[in-house]
Motif scaffolding. Structure first.
Motif, PDB file in Angstrom:
ATOM      1  N   ALA A  21       2.345   1.666  -3.351  1.00  0.00           N
ATOM      2  CA  ALA A  21       1.316   2.177  -4.266  1.00  0.00           C
ATOM      3  C   ALA A  21       1.035   3.651  -4.015  1.00  0.00           C
ATOM      4  O   ALA A  21       0.888   4.454  -4.954  1.00  0.00           O
ATOM      5  CB  ALA A  21       0.038   1.360  -4.117  1.00  0.00           C
ATOM      6  N   ASP A  22       0.977   4.015  -2.718  1.00  0.00           N
ATOM      7  CA  ASP A  22       0.738   5.424  -2.395  1.00  0.00           C
ATOM      8  C   ASP A  22       1.890   6.299  -2.873  1.00  0.00           C
ATOM      9  O   ASP A  22       1.671   7.392  -3.419  1.00  0.00           O
ATOM     10  CB  ASP A  22       0.543   5.588  -0.882  1.00  0.00           C
ATOM     11  CG  ASP A  22      -0.748   4.935  -0.392  1.00  0.00           C
ATOM     12  OD1 ASP A  22      -1.633   4.689  -1.233  1.00  0.00           O
ATOM     13  OD2 ASP A  22      -0.850   4.658   0.816  1.00  0.00           O
ATOM     14  N   ASP A  23       3.126   5.807  -2.647  1.00  0.00           N
ATOM     15  CA  ASP A  23       4.284   6.578  -3.105  1.00  0.00           C
ATOM     16  C   ASP A  23       4.281   6.738  -4.623  1.00  0.00           C
ATOM     17  O   ASP A  23       4.559   7.827  -5.155  1.00  0.00           O
ATOM     18  CB  ASP A  23       5.583   5.902  -2.653  1.00  0.00           C
ATOM     19  CG  ASP A  23       5.746   5.929  -1.134  1.00  0.00           C
ATOM     20  OD1 ASP A  23       5.062   6.745  -0.485  1.00  0.00           O
ATOM     21  OD2 ASP A  23       6.548   5.134  -0.602  1.00  0.00           O
ATOM     22  N   ALA A  24       3.963   5.632  -5.303  1.00  0.00           N
ATOM     23  CA  ALA A  24       3.907   5.707  -6.769  1.00  0.00           C
ATOM     24  C   ALA A  24       2.811   6.662  -7.221  1.00  0.00           C
ATOM     25  O   ALA A  24       2.992   7.452  -8.164  1.00  0.00           O
ATOM     26  CB  ALA A  24       3.670   4.311  -7.350  1.00  0.00           C
ATOM     27  N   ARG A  25       1.663   6.597  -6.530  1.00  0.00           N
ATOM     28  CA  ARG A  25       0.570   7.499  -6.892  1.00  0.00           C
ATOM     29  C   ARG A  25       0.951   8.953  -6.643  1.00  0.00           C
ATOM     30  O   ARG A  25       0.693   9.836  -7.485  1.00  0.00           O
ATOM     31  CB  ARG A  25      -0.687   7.146  -6.086  1.00  0.00           C
ATOM     32  CG  ARG A  25      -1.875   8.042  -6.344  1.00  0.00           C
ATOM     33  CD  ARG A  25      -3.073   7.583  -5.526  1.00  0.00           C
ATOM     34  NE  ARG A  25      -2.756   7.480  -4.120  1.00  0.00           N
ATOM     35  CZ  ARG A  25      -2.697   8.513  -3.276  1.00  0.00           C
ATOM     36  NH1 ARG A  25      -2.937   9.734  -3.725  1.00  0.00           N
ATOM     37  NH2 ARG A  25      -2.413   8.328  -2.010  1.00  0.00           N
ATOM     38  N   VAL A  26       1.594   9.189  -5.452  1.00  0.00           N
ATOM     39  CA  VAL A  26       2.007  10.558  -5.142  1.00  0.00           C
ATOM     40  C   VAL A  26       3.037  11.054  -6.155  1.00  0.00           C
ATOM     41  O   VAL A  26       2.980  12.192  -6.621  1.00  0.00           O
ATOM     42  CB  VAL A  26       2.568  10.629  -3.705  1.00  0.00           C
ATOM     43  CG1 VAL A  26       3.210  11.974  -3.446  1.00  0.00           C
ATOM     44  CG2 VAL A  26       1.460  10.371  -2.696  1.00  0.00           C
ATOM     45  N   GLN A  61       0.829  -1.210   0.000  1.00  0.00           N
ATOM     46  CA  GLN A  61       0.000   0.000   0.000  1.00  0.00           C
ATOM     47  C   GLN A  61       0.859   1.253   0.000  1.00  0.00           C
ATOM     48  O   GLN A  61       0.564   2.238  -0.703  1.00  0.00           O
ATOM     49  CB  GLN A  61      -0.922  -0.010   1.231  1.00  0.00           C
ATOM     50  CG  GLN A  61      -1.896   1.150   1.287  1.00  0.00           C
ATOM     51  CD  GLN A  61      -2.890   1.114   0.142  1.00  0.00           C
ATOM     52  OE1 GLN A  61      -3.303   0.054  -0.292  1.00  0.00           O
ATOM     53  NE2 GLN A  61      -3.279   2.283  -0.344  1.00  0.00           N
ATOM     54  N   ALA A  75       3.427   9.985  -9.232  1.00  0.00           N
ATOM     55  CA  ALA A  75       2.751  10.212 -10.510  1.00  0.00           C
ATOM     56  C   ALA A  75       1.963  11.512 -10.485  1.00  0.00           C
ATOM     57  O   ALA A  75       1.969  12.296 -11.453  1.00  0.00           O
ATOM     58  CB  ALA A  75       1.835   9.041 -10.822  1.00  0.00           C
ATOM     59  N   GLU A  76       1.269  11.738  -9.352  1.00  0.00           N
ATOM     60  CA  GLU A  76       0.512  12.980  -9.238  1.00  0.00           C
ATOM     61  C   GLU A  76       1.436  14.189  -9.257  1.00  0.00           C
ATOM     62  O   GLU A  76       1.124  15.220  -9.889  1.00  0.00           O
ATOM     63  CB  GLU A  76      -0.319  12.960  -7.956  1.00  0.00           C
ATOM     64  CG  GLU A  76      -1.463  11.960  -7.977  1.00  0.00           C
ATOM     65  CD  GLU A  76      -2.218  11.938  -6.661  1.00  0.00           C
ATOM     66  OE1 GLU A  76      -1.749  12.606  -5.710  1.00  0.00           O
ATOM     67  OE2 GLU A  76      -3.257  11.248  -6.582  1.00  0.00           O
ATOM     68  N   LYS A  77       2.571  14.065  -8.555  1.00  0.00           N
ATOM     69  CA  LYS A  77       3.520  15.174  -8.544  1.00  0.00           C
ATOM     70  C   LYS A  77       4.083  15.438  -9.934  1.00  0.00           C
ATOM     71  O   LYS A  77       4.193  16.596 -10.374  1.00  0.00           O
ATOM     72  CB  LYS A  77       4.650  14.856  -7.568  1.00  0.00           C
ATOM     73  CG  LYS A  77       5.675  15.960  -7.447  1.00  0.00           C
ATOM     74  CD  LYS A  77       6.757  15.587  -6.449  1.00  0.00           C
ATOM     75  CE  LYS A  77       7.792  16.703  -6.334  1.00  0.00           C
ATOM     76  NZ  LYS A  77       8.882  16.337  -5.375  1.00  0.00           N
TER      77      LYS A  77
END
Length: 336
Positions: free
Chosen positions: A177-182, A174, A184-186
């Motif tokens: 995934a959160d780091d990857a999402r952050v 998780q 990607a969002e960044k």
């Protein structure tokens, strides 16, 4: 067969009142006195006589000098034997010795007692074996219960460890995934901001203009030196030949135009957002008041004031403080 031998000396036989029948004979101390000093007087210990002693005396009275009397021709002698408790002496007489003539009944009784003792011993042995078996069974049951409890605890510990490991793996996944999402969002945000900045700069490029042309940058903002009163350079110098046109960088109004001491001839433009643009060391001024548009000529490059050669000294100020003119121009989409 009947015996004709006389009774031993010292023993008196009495007949029963009925003709031809033997009467009950009860030996006494006098009648049981040993003949010719061969026998001792049987005395009762504590007022009680052992059954074996009485039986022995009866047998002696029935034995003649020539043989043993039988009961074929005459009735049997009724011998009264008191029923005394067995004190564990095993049929011993008054003197502690075993009787020699107990008879079949005594043997049967002894055999019966022996059988009872054997049965009791066997019963005790069976009871002991049963008790041992129960103890072993209980111990085995307790050991089995302990083993089952240990296995249950081990299984529970293994399940808890597996659950903790699975939870850690889920949390790690998780977090990744959160780091990857952050990230990607960044990245997407940065890309969007860069694109927006490019669009803004492209849009502003038509609204802003360079202050002059055919120039060389000589002194930058923040350069230190004794030639500046503040100790460092507060603007950006565009070195160019005298008379090179000076242009308004954006649409603005003229707030000041004239001589300004060390700055020489100076024109000050004020933009819509309050930013001030200072043009210094001019050789001449084309416009001294009113409003101007981006790229409109407002003066000429010169060497008035405190200078070492012809150049345009450009300052950018906001709120009374100076800022780097090069960075400001670039922020407006201009390539200096």
């Amino acid at each position: 067969m009947a015996s004709n031998s006389p009774a031993p000396e010292g023993i008196e036989l009495q007949e029963a009142p009925n003709a031809g029948a033997w009467g009950e004979w009860n030996p006494t101390e006098d009648s049981a006195r040993p003949p010719r000093g061969k026998h001792r007087v049987v005395k009762q210990r504590g007022g009680l006589a052992r059954s074996s002693t009485v039986l022995g005396v009866g047998v002696i009275a029935a034995v003649g000098a020539s043989g043993i009397a039988t009961a074929q021709d005459r009735p049997q002698v009724a011998i009264s034997m008191p029923s005394l408790p067995d004190f564990g002496l095993g049929g011993a007489g008054g003197d502690g010795q075993h009787a020699d003539a107990e008879g079949p009944a005594a043997g049967a009784e002894a055999a019966t007692k022996t059988g009872i003792i054997a049965q009791q011993a066997a019963g005790h042995a069976d009871a002991g074996a049963t008790l041992v078996g129960r103890i072993l069974q209980q111990a085995e049951s307790q050991e089995s219960a302990a083993d089952a409890q240990n296995r249950a605890q081990a299984e529970r510990a293994a399940q808890e460890a597996a659950a903790a490991q699975a939870k850690a793996q889920r949390e790690t996944a998780q977090k990744e995934a959160d780091d990857a999402r952050v990230a990607a969002e960044k990245e997407a945000k940065e890309a969007a901001e860069a694109k927006a900045e490019q669009e803004r700069i492209a849009k502003l490029a038509g609204s802003y203009s360079l202050p002059t042309s055919a120039y060389t940058l000589t002194s930058h903002y923040g350069d230190a030196g004794s030639m500046w009163s503040s100790g460092y350079h507060t603007g950006l110098d565009f070195a160019a030949p005298t008379g090179t046109p000076v242009k308004a960088v954006a649409g603005a109004k003229i707030t000041s135009a004239g001589w300004s001491g060390a700055y020489g001839y100076r024109i000050v433009l004020e933009l819509e957002d309050g930013t001030e643009i200072w043009y210094c060391h001019l050789s001449s001024m084309s416009v001294t008041s009113g409003s101007v548009g981006a790229g409109e000529t407002i003066g000429r490059v010169g060497a008035t004031g405190n200078v070492t050669g012809p150049h345009l000294h450009l300052e950018v100020r906001k709120g009374g403080s100076t800022m780097d003119p090069l960075a400001w121009l670039e922020s407006k989409g201009l390539s200096v």
